[in-house]
Design a protein around this motif. Structure first.
Motif, short mmCIF file in Angstrom:
data_model
loop_
_atom_site.label_atom_id
_atom_site.label_comp_id
_atom_site.label_asym_id
_atom_site.label_seq_id
_atom_site.Cartn_x
_atom_site.Cartn_y
_atom_site.Cartn_z
N VAL A 136 0.82 -1.20 0.00
CA VAL A 136 0.00 0.00 0.00
C VAL A 136 0.87 1.27 0.00
O VAL A 136 0.64 2.19 -0.79
CB VAL A 136 -0.93 0.01 1.23
CG1 VAL A 136 -1.64 1.34 1.36
CG2 VAL A 136 -1.93 -1.12 1.13
N LEU A 137 1.86 1.30 0.86
CA LEU A 137 2.68 2.51 0.97
C LEU A 137 3.44 2.82 -0.30
O LEU A 137 3.49 3.97 -0.74
CB LEU A 137 3.67 2.38 2.13
CG LEU A 137 3.08 2.40 3.54
CD1 LEU A 137 4.21 2.50 4.56
CD2 LEU A 137 2.14 3.58 3.70
N SER A 138 4.05 1.78 -0.89
CA SER A 138 4.92 2.07 -2.02
C SER A 138 4.10 2.58 -3.19
O SER A 138 4.56 3.44 -3.94
CB SER A 138 5.74 0.84 -2.41
OG SER A 138 4.94 -0.07 -3.12
N SER A 139 2.89 2.08 -3.33
CA SER A 139 2.11 2.58 -4.47
C SER A 139 1.58 3.98 -4.19
O SER A 139 1.07 4.64 -5.08
CB SER A 139 0.98 1.61 -4.80
OG SER A 139 0.05 1.60 -3.76
N ALA A 140 1.72 4.44 -2.96
CA ALA A 140 1.33 5.82 -2.66
C ALA A 140 2.58 6.71 -2.57
O ALA A 140 2.50 7.86 -2.15
CB ALA A 140 0.55 5.87 -1.36
#
Lengths: 327, 327
Positions: B83-87
């Motif tokens: 989730v974090l990396s795609s944000a």
DNA sequence: CTGTTAGCGCCTTCAA
DNA sequence: TTGAAGGCGCTAACAG
């Protein structure tokens, strides 16, 4: 809440507050206690970002790996963490997700964050991120790869030799067909396959599947192996170039009702913890991932502290771990 | 190499250099290209530390877990990372190593580094680090725990209910003795054990071993179980409150020549990936660690962006996953 | 469109 | 023993 607020509340200058945090003995006891009282009351924590700007180390090391959902890298991370945390460092972990551009982006971001050092598992021995970090003067140790740049410190295992060990073992098994299943284009993978072919008796006959890198990919491959290669009928040896994928394939094959090792032999690579705990203990090549992590972290700390480059390269020797999945 | 050097080399002011990095369209094309040329030539990367000081977000999230050498937390991390990396965020991972003081130290260090948010798996529902983070105004989501502070957002599974499911299943197995093996003092663990006793038919007879938290600890326990509890002779059901340890114990028991599930039944907790791939597929309670990670990360991002607190609590429902290690 | 100026929060001389 | 002043690298008004 900044150092200024604390100073105002305590009725002193911010220099004095700064001193109680860095050189407490320079401040008169009463003043110091007065200030500490305010600090505690306000739950004040100095802004490390600002400290950094004035030259203090960030005490964090950037780590770039290929993926987190991979027990091989996780064990390396555990090794790294052990060494770093006992030296008071924390780590910023990024994953390239096997994408070269992402590797570069992540590395740049770490440099931009002025981490004290970087541990990098590059996708290729010539990854531009290697030279990028070196040019930026951030201490660097590469792992799981032998970088082209001869000035770059690294820790890895001799993959070609590991491959040779696999080839020899395959000869002993004497299956009717040999299949190699490997991950994304990667120097370490290439070396393993080449080494394997070097010692294999009929290297020209080996069947190769590429780009099977993730655990998920292993799921879809097994039906293909049955349809195209009839591994349920022809005695077969599978060399899968990493344990994470090998364990997935092993279970899927059993699920298909195929017997291991009587019908199909499986050889993995890495010797992660689970290789010994999975459905059928996996024959594999020992890489000691935890040790790689610890050595790499230690080397980086040496570079950081000594500011002198220690023995640049560390090439460990692999060995075959015979278990029940083969022969 | 700083923005000043670039400015000098390009013959412009540093503001203009700053602009080409943040609002390129504000700068005349020729000037911009001249500056970009210098930037590329010098491999310049702006100091994110300094950018931070002027208010830019660090785009990093601090994550505090108990240990890295634990597949449960690793799967949570993989979920978080996704989730974090795609944000566009990266993560700074710290582990408390099951030590309360370390949890606090690590948390303070994250706050001090002005991360944009924190994901915390506290050792206790009343861990001081929870309130510490909240007071410092850094967005926080707690996972794997229901914090005492009702204002604190969290994501976790109903551990008491999970325990109840285990108790019911143990009743069905009808072993002569029931043994519970659990980790360090921890709210989630206590809930699981309590829930288990609630539904168990003879809760007073259950034997409990505590402080078995790590994979290593599992190794030494099995000989004790044989000597003290004669699990090789008396039909026994083992409830081990986390899969990571359960898998270790399962293998050690097999190694001792004891049959599973005929002689000993084993029930784990977490349903990590390996629970289904280990020597004997493990009956366990599904926690969907990856999902927990993703939900927690998403909730944190919501808090950061919306600056409004979304539904504070997320309590997932566990369920029993029946596999071959029990009955 | 570009340069000048003033901070962000902290540490470190230099004086007092 | 303490305070004042300058600077770390960058951004953001404010002028020109």
């Amino acid at each position: 809440m900044t150092i200024n607020d604390i100073a105002r509340l305590a009725g002193v200058s911010k220099s004095t507050v700064s001193r109680v945090m860095t050189n407490p003995q320079m401040v008169k006891k009463e003043t110091r206690e007065k200030i500490l009282a305010v600090i505690n009351k306000e739950h004040f924590v100095p802004n490390n970002i600002a400290q950094n700007l004035t030259g203090a180390p960030s005490k964090t090391i950037g780590v770039v790996i290929d993926e987190l959902a991979n027990y091989f890298f996780v064990e390396i991370l555990a090794g790294i963490e052990k060494v770093l945390s006992s030296a008071g460092y924390s780590m910023q972990i990024c994953s390239s997700q096997w994408i070269a551009e992402r590797e570069m982006t992540q590395t740049q971001s770490l440099v931009s964050k002025r981490v004290d050092g970087i541990l990098l598992a590059p996708l290729s021995s010539s990854s531009p991120s290697i030279n990028f970090v070196m040019q930026s003067n951030v201490p660097l140790v590469v792992f799981n790869c032998i970088p082209d740049n001869p000035l770059c410190a690294y820790v890895t295992i001799d993959n070609k030799e590991g491959g040779r060990l696999v080839g020899k073992h395959m000869n002993e098994i004497h299956s009717t067909q040999n299949i190699v299943i490997c991950g994304f284009e990667h120097q370490t993978i290439k070396d393993r396959v080449e080494g394997c072919k070097e010692t294999l008796e009929h290297p020209e006959e080996v069947i190769i599947y590429r780009d099977v890198s993730t655990f998920e990919a292993s799921e879809t491959l097994v039906p293909t192996l049955i349809q195209q290669n009839h591994i349920d009928k022809i005695p077969t040896t599978l060399f899968i170039t990493n344990d994470n994928v090998a364990i997935g394939i092993l279970c899927k094959i059993l699920q298909a009702g195929i017997s291991i090792p009587n019908q199909v032999s499986i050889i993995g690579y890495d010797d992660i913890l689970m290789a010994n705990l999975c459905r059928i203990p996996l024959t594999t090549i020992s890489q000691e991932p935890r040790k790689i992590g610890m050595l790499a972290a230690q080397k980086l700390l040496d570079i950081i502290s000594a500011k002198a480059k220690p023995s640049v390269d560390t090439l460990l020797t692999p060995h075959l771990v015979l278990r029940e999945s083969s022969k």
